[in-house]
Design a protein around this motif. Structure first.
Motif, PDB file in Angstrom:
ATOM      1  N   THR A  88       0.827  -1.212   0.000  1.00  0.00           N
ATOM      2  CA  THR A  88       0.000   0.000   0.000  1.00  0.00           C
ATOM      3  C   THR A  88       0.858   1.259   0.000  1.00  0.00           C
ATOM      4  O   THR A  88       0.628   2.191  -0.771  1.00  0.00           O
ATOM      5  N   ALA A  89       1.876   1.281   0.863  1.00  0.00           N
ATOM      6  CA  ALA A  89       2.750   2.451   0.936  1.00  0.00           C
ATOM      7  C   ALA A  89       3.541   2.635  -0.347  1.00  0.00           C
ATOM      8  O   ALA A  89       3.797   3.771  -0.778  1.00  0.00           O
ATOM      9  N   ALA A  90       3.921   1.525  -0.992  1.00  0.00           N
ATOM     10  CA  ALA A  90       4.732   1.594  -2.205  1.00  0.00           C
ATOM     11  C   ALA A  90       3.998   2.282  -3.352  1.00  0.00           C
ATOM     12  O   ALA A  90       4.648   2.851  -4.246  1.00  0.00           O
ATOM     13  N   ARG A  91       2.684   2.250  -3.328  1.00  0.00           N
ATOM     14  CA  ARG A  91       1.922   2.884  -4.404  1.00  0.00           C
ATOM     15  C   ARG A  91       2.147   4.387  -4.461  1.00  0.00           C
ATOM     16  O   ARG A  91       1.959   5.011  -5.520  1.00  0.00           O
ATOM     17  N   TYR A  92       2.526   4.983  -3.352  1.00  0.00           N
ATOM     18  CA  TYR A  92       2.712   6.434  -3.281  1.00  0.00           C
ATOM     19  C   TYR A  92       4.192   6.812  -3.278  1.00  0.00           C
ATOM     20  O   TYR A  92       4.535   7.959  -2.984  1.00  0.00           O
ATOM     21  N   ASN A  93       5.035   5.877  -3.621  1.00  0.00           N
ATOM     22  CA  ASN A  93       6.480   6.077  -3.611  1.00  0.00           C
ATOM     23  C   ASN A  93       6.965   6.430  -5.017  1.00  0.00           C
ATOM     24  O   ASN A  93       6.767   5.656  -5.957  1.00  0.00           O
ATOM     25  N   PRO A  94       7.618   7.581  -5.205  1.00  0.00           N
ATOM     26  CA  PRO A  94       8.132   7.939  -6.544  1.00  0.00           C
ATOM     27  C   PRO A  94       9.087   6.905  -7.112  1.00  0.00           C
ATOM     28  O   PRO A  94       9.152   6.735  -8.342  1.00  0.00           O
ATOM     29  N   LEU A  95       9.824   6.208  -6.251  1.00  0.00           N
ATOM     30  CA  LEU A  95      10.728   5.162  -6.749  1.00  0.00           C
ATOM     31  C   LEU A  95       9.930   4.036  -7.386  1.00  0.00           C
ATOM     32  O   LEU A  95      10.345   3.474  -8.416  1.00  0.00           O
ATOM     33  N   THR A  96       8.777   3.694  -6.810  1.00  0.00           N
ATOM     34  CA  THR A  96       7.905   2.685  -7.408  1.00  0.00           C
ATOM     35  C   THR A  96       7.351   3.167  -8.737  1.00  0.00           C
ATOM     36  O   THR A  96       7.299   2.405  -9.716  1.00  0.00           O
ATOM     37  N   TRP A  97       6.937   4.436  -8.803  1.00  0.00           N
ATOM     38  CA  TRP A  97       6.411   4.962 -10.067  1.00  0.00           C
ATOM     39  C   TRP A  97       7.441   4.826 -11.177  1.00  0.00           C
ATOM     40  O   TRP A  97       7.113   4.354 -12.282  1.00  0.00           O
ATOM     41  N   ALA A  98       8.666   5.233 -10.880  1.00  0.00           N
ATOM     42  CA  ALA A  98       9.711   5.183 -11.896  1.00  0.00           C
ATOM     43  C   ALA A  98      10.058   3.751 -12.271  1.00  0.00           C
ATOM     44  O   ALA A  98      10.227   3.423 -13.454  1.00  0.00           O
ATOM     45  N   GLY A 104       2.775   6.451 -19.208  1.00  0.00           N
ATOM     46  CA  GLY A 104       2.415   7.863 -19.292  1.00  0.00           C
ATOM     47  C   GLY A 104       1.964   8.435 -17.965  1.00  0.00           C
ATOM     48  O   GLY A 104       2.354   9.548 -17.588  1.00  0.00           O
ATOM     49  N   THR A 105       1.154   7.669 -17.240  1.00  0.00           N
ATOM     50  CA  THR A 105       0.642   8.147 -15.952  1.00  0.00           C
ATOM     51  C   THR A 105       1.763   8.325 -14.942  1.00  0.00           C
ATOM     52  O   THR A 105       1.876   9.374 -14.292  1.00  0.00           O
ATOM     53  N   ARG A 106       2.603   7.308 -14.813  1.00  0.00           N
ATOM     54  CA  ARG A 106       3.712   7.394 -13.843  1.00  0.00           C
ATOM     55  C   ARG A 106       4.691   8.502 -14.232  1.00  0.00           C
ATOM     56  O   ARG A 106       5.204   9.205 -13.358  1.00  0.00           O
ATOM     57  N   SER A 107       4.934   8.660 -15.523  1.00  0.00           N
ATOM     58  CA  SER A 107       5.839   9.719 -15.967  1.00  0.00           C
ATOM     59  C   SER A 107       5.273  11.102 -15.652  1.00  0.00           C
ATOM     60  O   SER A 107       6.004  12.019 -15.252  1.00  0.00           O
ATOM     61  N   LEU A 108       3.958  11.251 -15.815  1.00  0.00           N
ATOM     62  CA  LEU A 108       3.319  12.527 -15.501  1.00  0.00           C
ATOM     63  C   LEU A 108       3.439  12.837 -14.021  1.00  0.00           C
ATOM     64  O   LEU A 108       3.749  13.979 -13.639  1.00  0.00           O
ATOM     65  N   TRP A 109       3.203  11.841 -13.168  1.00  0.00           N
ATOM     66  CA  TRP A 109       3.338  12.055 -11.725  1.00  0.00           C
ATOM     67  C   TRP A 109       4.756  12.494 -11.370  1.00  0.00           C
ATOM     68  O   TRP A 109       4.949  13.400 -10.575  1.00  0.00           O
ATOM     69  N   LEU A 110       5.736  11.827 -11.984  1.00  0.00           N
ATOM     70  CA  LEU A 110       7.130  12.169 -11.711  1.00  0.00           C
ATOM     71  C   LEU A 110       7.464  13.573 -12.209  1.00  0.00           C
ATOM     72  O   LEU A 110       8.207  14.315 -11.547  1.00  0.00           O
ATOM     73  N   ALA A 111       6.937  13.942 -13.368  1.00  0.00           N
ATOM     74  CA  ALA A 111       7.201  15.273 -13.917  1.00  0.00           C
ATOM     75  C   ALA A 111       6.616  16.358 -13.018  1.00  0.00           C
ATOM     76  O   ALA A 111       7.263  17.393 -12.779  1.00  0.00           O
ATOM     77  N   VAL A 112       5.411  16.138 -12.519  1.00  0.00           N
ATOM     78  CA  VAL A 112       4.783  17.105 -11.607  1.00  0.00           C
ATOM     79  C   VAL A 112       5.598  17.223 -10.324  1.00  0.00           C
ATOM     80  O   VAL A 112       5.857  18.327  -9.827  1.00  0.00           O
ATOM     81  N   LEU A 113       6.003  16.074  -9.780  1.00  0.00           N
ATOM     82  CA  LEU A 113       6.820  16.085  -8.571  1.00  0.00           C
ATOM     83  C   LEU A 113       8.135  16.826  -8.806  1.00  0.00           C
ATOM     84  O   LEU A 113       8.547  17.657  -7.986  1.00  0.00           O
ATOM     85  N   ALA A 114       8.803  16.547  -9.926  1.00  0.00           N
ATOM     86  CA  ALA A 114      10.074  17.203 -10.231  1.00  0.00           C
ATOM     87  C   ALA A 114       9.895  18.715 -10.354  1.00  0.00           C
ATOM     88  O   ALA A 114      10.737  19.493  -9.881  1.00  0.00           O
ATOM     89  N   ALA A 115       8.797  19.150 -10.989  1.00  0.00           N
ATOM     90  CA  ALA A 115       8.544  20.584 -11.157  1.00  0.00           C
ATOM     91  C   ALA A 115       8.305  21.260  -9.808  1.00  0.00           C
ATOM     92  O   ALA A 115       8.821  22.358  -9.544  1.00  0.00           O
ATOM     93  N   LEU A 116       7.542  20.621  -8.935  1.00  0.00           N
ATOM     94  CA  LEU A 116       7.245  21.198  -7.622  1.00  0.00           C
ATOM     95  C   LEU A 116       8.508  21.311  -6.770  1.00  0.00           C
ATOM     96  O   LEU A 116       8.755  22.347  -6.132  1.00  0.00           O
ATOM     97  N   VAL A 117       9.332  20.257  -6.780  1.00  0.00           N
ATOM     98  CA  VAL A 117      10.542  20.290  -5.960  1.00  0.00           C
ATOM     99  C   VAL A 117      11.559  21.274  -6.547  1.00  0.00           C
ATOM    100  O   VAL A 117      12.294  21.932  -5.799  1.00  0.00           O
ATOM    101  N   ALA A 118      11.600  21.386  -7.872  1.00  0.00           N
ATOM    102  CA  ALA A 118      12.491  22.367  -8.496  1.00  0.00           C
ATOM    103  C   ALA A 118      12.098  23.780  -8.090  1.00  0.00           C
ATOM    104  O   ALA A 118      12.969  24.630  -7.805  1.00  0.00           O
ATOM    105  N   TRP A 119      10.797  24.050  -8.062  1.00  0.00           N
ATOM    106  CA  TRP A 119      10.325  25.363  -7.597  1.00  0.00           C
ATOM    107  C   TRP A 119      10.759  25.605  -6.162  1.00  0.00           C
ATOM    108  O   TRP A 119      11.198  26.700  -5.806  1.00  0.00           O
ATOM    109  N   TRP A 120      10.681  24.573  -5.326  1.00  0.00           N
ATOM    110  CA  TRP A 120      11.084  24.711  -3.927  1.00  0.00           C
ATOM    111  C   TRP A 120      12.583  24.997  -3.813  1.00  0.00           C
ATOM    112  O   TRP A 120      13.014  25.798  -2.982  1.00  0.00           O
TER     113      TRP A 120
END
Length: 276
Positions: free
Chosen positions: A220-230, A248-264
């Motif tokens: 269950t926890a792994a589903r929300y892990n970026p390492l699992t998505w990749a 496509g879905t996992r890549s989109l999630w990773l791209a959104v995460l990367a953009a948010l952390v880059a902004w931070w």
């Protein structure tokens, strides 16, 4: 008016950092980090040797997992290589902020911040160098895995997609490390925080084990892990039956995460400058 005077008055003024475009600034900052890397090539060597040890170690210790019911019938080494690719860029990205710590300690960061270079260019320039290193690492891991016996039915397209996904994961964790470094400003704190993040991320994921063989709470926890998505995106891209919807879905999630952390990370750079 003399010719010398005319030449001085009509010659274009030298380009300054303020006049340079944002891509040019990023290129200059990236080149600085590449020069540092070339001066210390042992760092890249260690980053390549480490996944080789992981492939040999995990590939042999857990090889019997491929015979267990529920594994899925694939060779374990073939299953493992995408996870090792993602683990490699994850760990490499987690330590990326050490470069900023060194700059802060040496006073280089303060000199850079006194220049007219965009703060986002300072962050992006270092990120470009880190992504280039991650790309080299990913290619080496895939090549070493193939030499060890792994097979990639997805062909060159599948491998290219896997490398692209790994860069999205690397971008997220490189930016995270940079932000932590700029806020904490301490090597020990950065290492401690990075370890707290990457170790659970590694073992609470599907990088080493398929979901069917994980405890229910880990699955269950792994589903929300970026390492699992990749890992899932790369694994299916390198397989025979590619689920492009999942990729496509996992890549989109990773791209959104990367953009948010880059902004931070850019925000952290501004916060550091305000504290001076």
């Amino acid at each position: 008016m003399s010719t010398a005077t005319l030449d001085r008055t009509t010659a274009p003024a030298p380009t300054t950092a303020r006049d340079a475009s944002w891509p040019a600034q990023v290129a200059h900052v990236s080149w600085r980090w590449f020069v540092n890397l070339l001066r210390q090539p042992w760092g890249l060597g260690v980053a390549i040797v480490q996944p080789v040890i992981w492939i040999v170690l995990f590939g042999n210790v857990f090889s019997a997992v491929g015979d267990l019911p529920g594994f899925g019938g694939a060779d374990y080494l073939t299953f493992l290589v995408p996870g090792i690719v993602m683990m490699t860029v994850l760990y490499s990205g987690a330590w990326a902020g050490t470069g900023f710590i060194d700059d802060i300690r040496s006073g280089v960061m303060d000199r850079l911040l006194s220049s007219p270079v965009h703060r986002s260019a300072l962050v992006t320039g270092q990120l470009v160098q880190q992504l280039a290193v991650s790309l080299v690492q990913g290619v080496c891991v895939i090549g070493i895995g193939w030499l060890a016996g792994a097979r990639y039915d997805g062909g060159l397209v599948g491998m290219a997609v896997a490398l692209g996904v790994s860069l999205l994961l690397a971008a997220a964790f490189c930016s995270l490390s940079a932000a932590v470094a700029l806020l904490a400003r301490d090597q020990t704190a950065l290492i401690g925080i990075s370890t707290i993040i990457v170790l659970p991320a590694t073992f609470v994921s599907t990088a080493l084990m398929p979901p069917a063989l994980l405890p229910s709470w880990v699955e269950t926890a792994a589903r929300y892990n970026p390492l699992t998505w990749a890992t899932e995106a790369a694994r299916t891209a390198m397989s025979t039956d590619v689920d492009w919807g999942l990729v496509g879905t996992r890549s989109l999630w990773l791209a959104v995460l990367a953009a948010l952390v880059a902004w931070w990370s850019v925000h952290a750079m501004h916060a550091y400058q305000r504290s001076l």
